[in-house]
Design an enzyme around this catalytic site. Structure first.
Site, PDB file in Angstrom:
ATOM      1  N   THR A 172      47.525  46.069  81.461  1.00  0.00           N
ATOM      2  CA  THR A 172      47.567  44.650  81.154  1.00  0.00           C
ATOM      3  C   THR A 172      48.805  44.431  80.290  1.00  0.00           C
ATOM      4  OG1 THR A 172      45.956  45.113  79.415  1.00  0.00           O
ATOM      5  CG2 THR A 172      45.123  44.093  81.440  1.00  0.00           C
ATOM      6  N   GLY A 173      49.283  43.197  80.241  1.00  0.00           N
ATOM      7  CA  GLY A 173      50.595  42.883  79.683  1.00  0.00           C
ATOM      8  C   GLY A 173      50.923  43.405  78.310  1.00  0.00           C
ATOM      9  N   THR A 174      50.166  42.998  77.299  1.00  0.00           N
ATOM     10  CA  THR A 174      50.482  43.394  75.936  1.00  0.00           C
ATOM     11  C   THR A 174      50.285  44.887  75.737  1.00  0.00           C
ATOM     12  OG1 THR A 174      49.729  41.206  75.236  1.00  0.00           O
ATOM     13  CG2 THR A 174      50.068  42.846  73.512  1.00  0.00           C
ATOM     14  N   THR A 175      49.198  45.424  76.273  1.00  0.00           N
ATOM     15  CA  THR A 175      48.938  46.860  76.151  1.00  0.00           C
ATOM     16  C   THR A 175      50.082  47.656  76.768  1.00  0.00           C
ATOM     17  OG1 THR A 175      46.547  46.488  76.192  1.00  0.00           O
ATOM     18  CG2 THR A 175      47.311  48.705  76.745  1.00  0.00           C
ATOM     19  N   SER A 204      48.553  39.484  80.718  1.00  0.00           N
ATOM     20  CA  SER A 204      47.639  39.872  79.651  1.00  0.00           C
ATOM     21  C   SER A 204      46.212  39.644  80.152  1.00  0.00           C
ATOM     22  CB  SER A 204      47.902  39.065  78.370  1.00  0.00           C
ATOM     23  OG  SER A 204      47.508  37.726  78.553  1.00  0.00           O
ATOM     24  N   GLY A 205      45.246  40.311  79.528  1.00  0.00           N
ATOM     25  CA  GLY A 205      43.856  40.204  79.970  1.00  0.00           C
ATOM     26  C   GLY A 205      43.357  38.774  80.078  1.00  0.00           C
ATOM     27  N   ARG A 253      32.513  46.213  86.751  1.00  0.00           N
ATOM     28  CA  ARG A 253      31.650  46.234  87.946  1.00  0.00           C
ATOM     29  C   ARG A 253      32.407  46.755  89.160  1.00  0.00           C
ATOM     30  NH1 ARG A 253      30.235  42.736  92.258  1.00  0.00           N
ATOM     31  NH2 ARG A 253      28.050  43.002  92.861  1.00  0.00           N
ATOM     32  N   HIS A 293      41.547  45.956  74.371  1.00  0.00           N
ATOM     33  CA  HIS A 293      41.409  44.718  73.607  1.00  0.00           C
ATOM     34  C   HIS A 293      42.257  44.786  72.345  1.00  0.00           C
ATOM     35  CE1 HIS A 293      37.351  43.834  75.691  1.00  0.00           C
ATOM     36  NE2 HIS A 293      38.338  43.206  76.285  1.00  0.00           N
ATOM     37  N   LYS A 330      44.109  48.142  70.613  1.00  0.00           N
ATOM     38  CA  LYS A 330      45.446  48.432  71.116  1.00  0.00           C
ATOM     39  C   LYS A 330      46.119  49.579  70.355  1.00  0.00           C
ATOM     40  CE  LYS A 330      46.464  43.937  73.180  1.00  0.00           C
ATOM     41  NZ  LYS A 330      45.719  44.244  74.357  1.00  0.00           N
ATOM     42  N   ASP A 337      43.089  41.496  83.695  1.00  0.00           N
ATOM     43  CA  ASP A 337      41.885  42.253  84.071  1.00  0.00           C
ATOM     44  C   ASP A 337      41.538  41.998  85.534  1.00  0.00           C
ATOM     45  OD1 ASP A 337      41.638  43.086  81.391  1.00  0.00           O
ATOM     46  OD2 ASP A 337      40.316  41.415  80.892  1.00  0.00           O
ATOM     47  N   ASP A 349      36.706  46.312  72.739  1.00  0.00           N
ATOM     48  CA  ASP A 349      36.268  45.941  71.392  1.00  0.00           C
ATOM     49  C   ASP A 349      34.848  45.402  71.511  1.00  0.00           C
ATOM     50  OD1 ASP A 349      35.748  44.875  68.910  1.00  0.00           O
ATOM     51  OD2 ASP A 349      37.437  43.471  68.925  1.00  0.00           O
ATOM     52  N   HIS A 373      37.347  36.018  77.678  1.00  0.00           N
ATOM     53  CA  HIS A 373      37.420  36.291  79.120  1.00  0.00           C
ATOM     54  C   HIS A 373      36.402  37.374  79.519  1.00  0.00           C
ATOM     55  CE1 HIS A 373      40.020  39.162  77.156  1.00  0.00           C
ATOM     56  NE2 HIS A 373      40.109  39.875  78.249  1.00  0.00           N
ATOM     57  N   ASP A 403      35.843  38.258  83.209  1.00  0.00           N
ATOM     58  CA  ASP A 403      36.852  39.130  83.823  1.00  0.00           C
ATOM     59  C   ASP A 403      36.620  40.588  83.446  1.00  0.00           C
ATOM     60  OD1 ASP A 403      38.058  36.899  84.910  1.00  0.00           O
ATOM     61  OD2 ASP A 403      39.642  36.796  83.401  1.00  0.00           O
TER      62      ASP A 403
END
Length: 153
Positions: A38-41, A63-64, A105, A12, A16, A69, A89, A96, A99
């Site tokens: 995920t994209g930004t990470t 991105s999430g 899960r 999150h 990051k 996700d 976080d 989201h 997600d």
């Protein structure tokens, strides 16, 4: 188990910097495996690795909030992820959340280890079981608990 893992990395916004720091600290190990982010990470980790001259196989999903996700959760279901590190976080609401819960899960249902803080991530990547050819994780078992057989314990 496997020598080369596919590791999902998700963080999150407020986590990051922590994820990038963790990835840099563990760059020697992570660079020997396939990283799905995920994209930004993923972009931040790729930049940090590039700046340090570290060659790594990093693939970025969306991105999430835009479905990243969910994309990683689908990979978990297809048995394409061996380990997930998701620095969550817990102090901020996430738009989201559904997600996020779905990814957590699916990791639990499909027996994919998931670390949600740095120490659990460190413990998981340092496990000798990853390189043990004789180790195979037991399949998940969902059998109804019978109190009568347990002796009311």
């Amino acid at each position: 188990m496997k020598e080369k893992l596919t590791i999902a990395l998700v963080a999150h916004d407020q986590r990051k910097a922590d994820m990038v720091d963790w990835a840099k600290y563990n760059a020697e190990y992570l660079s020997r495996h396939r990283l799905i982010c995920t994209g930004t990470t993923g972009s931040l980790i790729q930049k940090a690795f590039d700046d340090a001259g570290i060659d790594a196989d990093i693939e970025c999903m969306n991105s999430g909030p835009m479905g990243g996700d969910a994309e990683i959760a689908a990979m978990v279901v297809r048995k394409e992820i061996d380990l997930a590190v998701f620095l969550i976080d817990d102090l901020s609401p996430q738009p989201h959340e559904a997600d996020i819960q779905m990814l957590l899960r699916q990791c639990r249902l499909h027996n994919v280890p998931i670390a949600c803080n740095r120490i659990s991530a460190d413990l998981m990547i340092s496990s000798n079981l990853w390189g043990d050819p004789d180790y195979s994780p037991a399949e998940q078992s969902y059998v109804k608990f019978d109190r009568k057989l347990a002796g009311n314990s």
